[in-house]
Motif scaffolding. Structure first.
Motif, mmCIF file in Angstrom:
data_model
loop_
_atom_site.group_PDB
_atom_site.id
_atom_site.type_symbol
_atom_site.label_atom_id
_atom_site.label_comp_id
_atom_site.label_asym_id
_atom_site.label_seq_id
_atom_site.Cartn_x
_atom_site.Cartn_y
_atom_site.Cartn_z
ATOM 1 N N GLN A 146 1.355 -32.277 10.011
ATOM 2 C CA GLN A 146 0.994 -33.115 11.058
ATOM 3 C C GLN A 146 -0.242 -34.203 11.219
ATOM 4 N N LEU A 147 -1.235 -33.377 10.705
ATOM 5 C CA LEU A 147 -2.587 -34.385 10.376
ATOM 6 C C LEU A 147 -2.416 -35.273 9.252
ATOM 7 N N ALA A 148 -1.501 -34.948 8.463
ATOM 8 C CA ALA A 148 -1.413 -35.850 7.244
ATOM 9 C C ALA A 148 -0.442 -37.056 7.719
ATOM 10 N N VAL A 149 0.339 -36.986 8.671
ATOM 11 C CA VAL A 149 1.221 -38.189 9.185
ATOM 12 C C VAL A 149 0.355 -38.982 10.197
ATOM 13 N N VAL A 150 -0.556 -38.170 11.030
ATOM 14 C CA VAL A 150 -1.569 -39.047 11.749
ATOM 15 C C VAL A 150 -2.629 -39.750 10.865
ATOM 16 N N ALA A 151 -3.048 -39.083 9.924
ATOM 17 C CA ALA A 151 -4.047 -39.837 9.094
ATOM 18 C C ALA A 151 -3.310 -41.036 8.298
ATOM 19 N N GLU A 152 -2.219 -41.163 8.060
ATOM 20 C CA GLU A 152 -1.391 -42.138 7.225
ATOM 21 C C GLU A 152 -1.257 -43.315 8.436
ATOM 22 N N LYS A 153 -1.053 -42.979 9.541
ATOM 23 C CA LYS A 153 -0.716 -44.121 10.628
ATOM 24 C C LYS A 153 -1.945 -44.541 10.878
ATOM 25 N N ALA A 154 -3.261 -43.894 10.957
ATOM 26 C CA ALA A 154 -4.653 -44.460 10.998
ATOM 27 C C ALA A 154 -5.130 -45.213 9.876
ATOM 28 N N GLY A 155 -4.445 -44.912 8.706
ATOM 29 C CA GLY A 155 -4.763 -45.634 7.522
ATOM 30 C C GLY A 155 -6.225 -44.894 7.102
ATOM 31 N N VAL A 156 -6.311 -43.553 7.189
ATOM 32 C CA VAL A 156 -7.490 -42.830 6.807
ATOM 33 C C VAL A 156 -6.907 -41.808 5.769
ATOM 34 N N LYS A 157 -8.027 -41.526 4.933
ATOM 35 C CA LYS A 157 -7.845 -40.496 3.842
ATOM 36 C C LYS A 157 -7.783 -39.090 4.496
ATOM 37 N N VAL A 158 -6.916 -38.093 3.819
ATOM 38 C CA VAL A 158 -6.868 -37.001 4.300
ATOM 39 C C VAL A 158 -7.316 -35.985 2.968
ATOM 40 N N TYR A 159 -8.010 -35.007 3.262
ATOM 41 C CA TYR A 159 -8.256 -33.884 2.076
ATOM 42 C C TYR A 159 -7.399 -32.745 2.091
ATOM 43 N N GLU A 160 -6.713 -32.453 1.096
ATOM 44 C CA GLU A 160 -5.713 -31.507 0.886
ATOM 45 C C GLU A 160 -5.825 -30.744 -0.126
ATOM 46 N N PRO A 161 -6.750 -29.676 -0.168
ATOM 47 C CA PRO A 161 -6.802 -28.910 -1.188
ATOM 48 C C PRO A 161 -5.453 -27.782 -1.351
ATOM 49 N N ASP A 162 -5.588 -26.957 -2.292
ATOM 50 C CA ASP A 162 -4.675 -25.965 -2.334
ATOM 51 C C ASP A 162 -4.833 -24.690 -1.587
ATOM 52 N N THR A 163 -6.141 -24.503 -1.568
ATOM 53 C CA THR A 163 -6.345 -23.364 -0.614
ATOM 54 C C THR A 163 -6.129 -23.429 0.733
ATOM 55 N N MET A 164 -5.782 -22.051 1.395
ATOM 56 C CA MET A 164 -5.341 -21.951 2.753
ATOM 57 C C MET A 164 -6.543 -21.328 3.345
ATOM 58 N N ASP A 165 -7.675 -21.115 2.776
ATOM 59 C CA ASP A 165 -8.697 -20.553 3.394
ATOM 60 C C ASP A 165 -9.634 -21.707 4.356
ATOM 61 N N PRO A 166 -9.538 -21.324 5.640
ATOM 62 C CA PRO A 166 -10.276 -22.464 6.745
ATOM 63 C C PRO A 166 -11.478 -22.898 6.175
#
Length: 482
Positions: A146-166
């Protein structure tokens, strides 16, 4: 949000304006009505009691009681005390923050943190900043997507690492920002349906790792005092530097906005006024209070218009108005401009005194009506839009069929457009007073259009803050850019 509260308070002021002198009895009657209005608006009862006591102390002053303008004096006292409820701090992020700045968004599940993250990222981008976003909500299904979709609409880079540790995700985003030149990291944290120790421990660990300069609690204004209680608990256990109130355009009673500063002890930083990513505003206490008291909010209206209007188009339109060459094509462009500015009802509420015009207050703006008007104009040929005089009976039938409307609706639009052109001429000759007389019976979209043209041409005497009328083309033109 404040419609009901605003109406009640304005009714109290209206009753006081008819009085020659204030008496203690009149003051108590007015305060009783204001107290009931605030309690019905879901303002914290302790905040209401302190507010009424302060207003009473000032209103009972002998200088106020003997004043020749008792209604204005009480209005000023109430306005000042409402401003005091919001505190003296202006909205926005903290001024003194290291680079890259880290903004932590906190809140319960469903409060709108992810959407607010996108809105804040877009707002920062418009300020010339370079934000990067990251989600630490690893438990809620599809939260990261969901954050990735929102970031794409805003034209902003989103950080997406492999880890699932917050904590690792937040730390990695900060490292990414430092290495790649991003100046702001927006961390969308996890939420729960209610506050629990696991959530608080996780948030505290993220806070200790990334050292955020801003911890913004996102509160759904529709939940009223429950949102304030949760904000207080977050502030006690994690720390909060500001509050973002979402759904301020909804039908909530407004008590959360009036209570949050007094109860939680932190300022309101931003308010969400719609569903679009553009609908995030800096919180300006004086503007909110002005709207509540029916005084309008010209500054916000100017800012919205400046963001929505192209300078070259505005100058071209102004020249057409001077030459009396305003066409249906121009009107269609202006309707699209109004859409970019936000809901019509919200825009109308920013125009000083307009909420008190009974013909407008009784009928709220119809967004569907504006869409029908646009459909009718789009069904015309370019020649018909340039010259509405050539639209005869057969053309009207074709336009009605093409737009999915009736011939009567087409006739009504053409008649109203003719009236509008007359009003635009009156604005240049006799100002806003003459124009208002010609607006009766027009659709709300057309009426707002008149207001904007009046402000642009300066003939209506729209005043800049401080009381000086602006010169044509000056900084107070609603459709001009600074």
């Amino acid at each position: 949000m404040f419609d009901s509260l605003s109406t009640r308070i304005q009714d109290v002021f209206q009753s006081l304006r008819g009085e020659v002198r204030l008496t203690p009895e009149l003051v108590e009657t007015a305060l009783r009505e204001i107290r009931l209005a605030l309690l019905e608006a879901d303002v914290n009862f302790r905040v209401v009691k302190a507010f009424i006591d302060r207003v009473r102390d000032k209103a009972m002053d002998q200088e106020v009681l003997k004043s020749l303008t008792p209604g204005q004096q009480v209005t000023k006292i109430v306005r000042d005390e409402l401003l005091a409820l919001f505190g003296e701090t202006e909205g926005g992020l903290r001024k003194d923050a290291p680079s890259p700045r880290v903004v932590l968004l906190l809140g319960l599940q469903g409060s709108g943190k992810t959407t607010t993250s996108g809105k804040l990222a877009l707002w920062l981008k418009k300020q010339g900043r370079h934000p990067i976003m990251v989600s630490t909500d690893v438990r809620r299904p599809a939260a990261i997507q969901q954050l990735a979709v929102v970031a794409e609409k805003a034209g902003v880079k989103v950080y997406e690492p492999d880890t699932m540790d917050p904590v690792a995700r937040a730390k990695g985003a900060l490292g990414e920002a430092k290495s790649r030149g991003f100046d702001t990291v927006i961390v969308d944290t996890a939420g729960r349906l209610h506050i629990d120790d696991d959530l608080m421990d996780e948030l505290q660990a993220i806070k200790d790792t990334v050292q955020p300069s801003d911890l913004l609690y996102v509160a759904d204004a529709m939940t009223g005092q429950d949102a304030i209680k949760s904000a207080g608990e977050f502030n006690r256990r994690v720390g909060v530097t500001g509050v973002v109130l979402t759904k301020l355009d909804g039908d909530a009673r407004g008590g959360a906005a009036l209570s949050v500063v007094s109860v939680v002890g932190v300022p309101i930083a931003f308010v969400g006024s719609g569903e679009r990513l553009e609908d995030l505003e800096l919180f300006h206490p004086d503007r909110i209070v002005s709207r509540m008291l029916g005084m309008g909010d010209v500054l916000t209206l100017i800012e919205k218009a400046e963001a929505a209007v192209d300078k070259d188009e505005a100058e071209e339109l102004e020249e057409k108005l001077r030459q009396n060459e305003f066409t249906l094509d121009d009107f269609r462009k202006q309707l699209k401009t109004l859409k970019r500015m936000g809901p019509l009802e919200s825009i109308l509420g920013m125009i000083p005194g307009l909420s008190q015009v009974k013909e407008l207050a009784a009928n709220k703006p119809d967004e569907k009506q504006m869409a029908r008007v646009e459909a009718i104009i789009c069904s015309m040929t370019p020649a018909e839009r340039r010259n509405d005089k050539i639209i005869n009976g057969s053309r009207r039938k074709r336009i009605a069929a093409g737009s999915g409307t009736t011939v009567e609706e087409v006739n009504r639009l053409l008649k109203q457009f003719t009236e509008m052109k007359k009003v635009l001429q009156m604005i240049g000759q006799g100002g806003m007073g003459a124009a208002m007389k010609g607006m009766k019976g027009m659709p709300k979209a057309a009426q707002l259009q008149q207001m904007q043209q009046a402000a642009r041409q300066g003939g209506g005497g729209f005043a800049a803050p401080g009381g000086k009328k602006r010169k044509k083309g000056g900084p107070w033109g609603l459709m001009k850019t600074r």
